[in-house]
Motif scaffolding. Sequence first.
Motif, PDB file in Angstrom:
ATOM      1  N   ALA A  40      18.349  30.308  56.842  1.00 12.16           N
ATOM      2  CA  ALA A  40      19.480  31.250  57.524  1.00 12.16           C
ATOM      3  C   ALA A  40      18.786  31.485  58.892  1.00 12.16           C
ATOM      4  N   LYS A  41      17.315  31.894  58.856  1.00 16.34           N
ATOM      5  CA  LYS A  41      16.481  32.271  60.044  1.00 16.34           C
ATOM      6  C   LYS A  41      16.403  31.028  60.906  1.00 16.34           C
ATOM      7  N   LYS A  42      15.780  29.830  60.372  1.00 13.08           N
ATOM      8  CA  LYS A  42      15.390  28.742  61.319  1.00 13.08           C
ATOM      9  C   LYS A  42      16.310  27.935  61.869  1.00 13.08           C
ATOM     10  N   ASN A  43      17.482  27.711  61.033  1.00 11.00           N
ATOM     11  CA  ASN A  43      18.490  26.745  61.235  1.00 11.00           C
ATOM     12  C   ASN A  43      19.777  27.088  60.836  1.00 11.00           C
ATOM     13  N   PRO A  44      20.487  28.212  61.418  1.00 12.13           N
ATOM     14  CA  PRO A  44      21.687  29.054  60.867  1.00 12.13           C
ATOM     15  C   PRO A  44      22.935  27.936  61.029  1.00 12.13           C
ATOM     16  N   LYS A  45      22.854  26.913  61.778  1.00 10.05           N
ATOM     17  CA  LYS A  45      23.879  25.989  61.625  1.00 10.05           C
ATOM     18  C   LYS A  45      24.037  25.025  60.460  1.00 10.05           C
ATOM     19  N   LYS A  46      23.030  25.251  59.716  1.00  6.83           N
ATOM     20  CA  LYS A  46      23.152  24.362  58.570  1.00  6.83           C
ATOM     21  C   LYS A  46      23.713  25.012  57.429  1.00  6.83           C
ATOM     22  N   ILE A  47      24.132  26.398  57.660  1.00 12.20           N
ATOM     23  CA  ILE A  47      25.033  26.999  56.892  1.00 12.20           C
ATOM     24  C   ILE A  47      26.365  27.437  57.216  1.00 12.20           C
ATOM     25  N   ILE A  48      27.185  26.829  56.188  1.00 15.47           N
ATOM     26  CA  ILE A  48      28.713  26.965  56.667  1.00 15.47           C
ATOM     27  C   ILE A  48      29.308  28.012  55.713  1.00 15.47           C
ATOM     28  N   THR A  49      30.306  28.983  56.422  1.00 11.29           N
ATOM     29  CA  THR A  49      30.738  29.887  55.833  1.00 11.29           C
ATOM     30  C   THR A  49      32.283  29.570  55.746  1.00 11.29           C
ATOM     31  N   THR A  50      33.108  29.486  54.752  1.00  9.24           N
ATOM     32  CA  THR A  50      34.500  29.229  54.489  1.00  9.24           C
ATOM     33  C   THR A  50      35.186  30.410  53.797  1.00  9.24           C
ATOM     34  N   LYS A  51      36.062  31.170  54.520  1.00  6.25           N
ATOM     35  CA  LYS A  51      36.747  32.378  53.883  1.00  6.25           C
ATOM     36  C   LYS A  51      38.243  31.739  53.401  1.00  6.25           C
ATOM     37  N   VAL A  52      38.622  32.106  52.305  1.00  4.40           N
ATOM     38  CA  VAL A  52      39.672  31.712  51.658  1.00  4.40           C
ATOM     39  C   VAL A  52      40.660  33.098  51.240  1.00  4.40           C
ATOM     40  N   ASN A  53      41.907  32.824  51.074  1.00  2.00           N
ATOM     41  CA  ASN A  53      42.623  34.112  50.724  1.00  2.00           C
ATOM     42  C   ASN A  53      42.595  34.205  49.095  1.00  2.00           C
ATOM     43  N   LEU A  54      42.495  35.606  48.810  1.00  2.00           N
ATOM     44  CA  LEU A  54      42.306  36.074  47.298  1.00  2.00           C
ATOM     45  C   LEU A  54      43.451  35.497  46.605  1.00  2.00           C
ATOM     46  N   SER A  55      44.566  35.394  47.138  1.00  6.51           N
ATOM     47  CA  SER A  55      45.728  35.087  46.389  1.00  6.51           C
ATOM     48  C   SER A  55      46.012  33.626  46.580  1.00  6.51           C
ATOM     49  N   GLY A  56      47.095  32.974  45.707  1.00 10.76           N
ATOM     50  CA  GLY A  56      47.073  31.585  46.198  1.00 10.76           C
ATOM     51  C   GLY A  56      46.090  30.460  45.578  1.00 10.76           C
ATOM     52  N   ILE A  57      46.580  29.350  46.101  1.00 10.76           N
ATOM     53  CA  ILE A  57      45.693  28.111  45.737  1.00 10.76           C
ATOM     54  C   ILE A  57      44.785  27.718  46.808  1.00 10.76           C
ATOM     55  N   ILE A  58      43.506  27.506  46.544  1.00  9.55           N
ATOM     56  CA  ILE A  58      42.613  26.964  47.518  1.00  9.55           C
ATOM     57  C   ILE A  58      43.106  25.734  48.202  1.00  9.55           C
ATOM     58  N   LYS A  59      43.363  25.431  49.563  1.00  8.20           N
ATOM     59  CA  LYS A  59      43.735  24.289  50.165  1.00  8.20           C
ATOM     60  C   LYS A  59      42.765  22.905  50.082  1.00  8.20           C
ATOM     61  N   ASP A  60      43.252  21.948  50.106  1.00  8.83           N
ATOM     62  CA  ASP A  60      42.315  20.786  50.062  1.00  8.83           C
ATOM     63  C   ASP A  60      41.390  20.997  51.042  1.00  8.83           C
ATOM     64  N   GLN A  61      42.144  21.345  52.619  1.00  2.00           N
ATOM     65  CA  GLN A  61      41.078  21.337  53.600  1.00  2.00           C
ATOM     66  C   GLN A  61      39.797  22.162  53.575  1.00  2.00           C
ATOM     67  N   GLU A  62      40.318  23.377  52.842  1.00  2.00           N
ATOM     68  CA  GLU A  62      39.209  24.420  52.535  1.00  2.00           C
ATOM     69  C   GLU A  62      38.056  23.880  51.365  1.00  2.00           C
ATOM     70  N   ILE A  63      38.524  23.213  50.554  1.00  5.59           N
ATOM     71  CA  ILE A  63      37.685  22.808  49.722  1.00  5.59           C
ATOM     72  C   ILE A  63      36.709  21.672  50.379  1.00  5.59           C
ATOM     73  N   GLU A  64      37.471  20.833  51.135  1.00  7.93           N
ATOM     74  CA  GLU A  64      36.536  19.784  51.570  1.00  7.93           C
ATOM     75  C   GLU A  64      35.528  20.496  52.995  1.00  7.93           C
ATOM     76  N   LYS A  65      35.994  21.850  53.386  1.00  8.31           N
ATOM     77  CA  LYS A  65      34.977  22.290  54.353  1.00  8.31           C
ATOM     78  C   LYS A  65      33.809  22.790  53.649  1.00  8.31           C
ATOM     79  N   ILE A  66      34.303  23.592  52.369  1.00  7.95           N
ATOM     80  CA  ILE A  66      32.917  24.103  51.438  1.00  7.95           C
ATOM     81  C   ILE A  66      32.117  23.174  51.104  1.00  7.95           C
ATOM     82  N   ILE A  67      32.670  22.027  50.691  1.00  7.72           N
ATOM     83  CA  ILE A  67      31.775  20.754  49.990  1.00  7.72           C
ATOM     84  C   ILE A  67      31.080  19.963  51.240  1.00  7.72           C
ATOM     85  N   ARG A  68      31.679  19.925  52.463  1.00  9.96           N
ATOM     86  CA  ARG A  68      31.336  18.928  53.493  1.00  9.96           C
ATOM     87  C   ARG A  68      29.772  18.939  53.639  1.00  9.96           C
ATOM     88  N   PRO A  69      29.145  19.889  53.869  1.00 11.49           N
ATOM     89  CA  PRO A  69      27.509  19.896  53.932  1.00 11.49           C
ATOM     90  C   PRO A  69      26.811  19.257  53.030  1.00 11.49           C
TER      91      PRO A  69
END
Length: 175
Positions: free
Chosen positions: A137-166
């Motif tokens: 986080a200090k040396k290379n913050p671009k290596k950390i991806i934050t994905t925010k999803v709604n508390l209600s409903g189903i997580i969308k495929d695009q959100e899952i892909e963004k979460i696991i892309r790294p």
Amino acid sequence: MNIHEHQAKEILKSYGALVPKGFVITSNSEIKKKIKNIGNKPVVVKAQIHAGGRGKAGGIKLVKDVSMIEEEITKMLEKKLVTHQTGTMGKVVKRVYIEETLDIIKEFYLSCLVDRSSSKIAFISSEEGGVDIEDVAKKNPKKIITTKVNLSGIIKDQEIEKIIRPFNLNKKTEI
């Protein structure tokens, strides 16, 4: 809600995720009975407290010599761990998780938390991390991806892909 590592792994396992084998010990009287079937394999003894930094504080021990497992568990139970997240008061270890060792090819970081300001769940993922996620986080913050999803409903495929892309997952992982 705070859950321990072993509880999180049980949840993941219930959904089909592959997790290393392990068991919990909560008292000295359980040790001999629970470790008798370990055999000659090295294990990891992990303090179960609600705080990060356990490894650097002595709360995670690789035990290669099986004759030392009981001693390491005894030393860890009731030990006070002081980490950057516990403050100077520390936290007393009331349970330890004994887990099989695995040959690790690559270590990833994934966490999720409730982001109260947006009322969403924030998934934080990185291709680097583990015990050194703060350094990433200090040396290379671009290596950390934050994905925010709604508390209600189903997580969308695009959100899952963004979460696991790294993680650059391109084949099935087996344990």
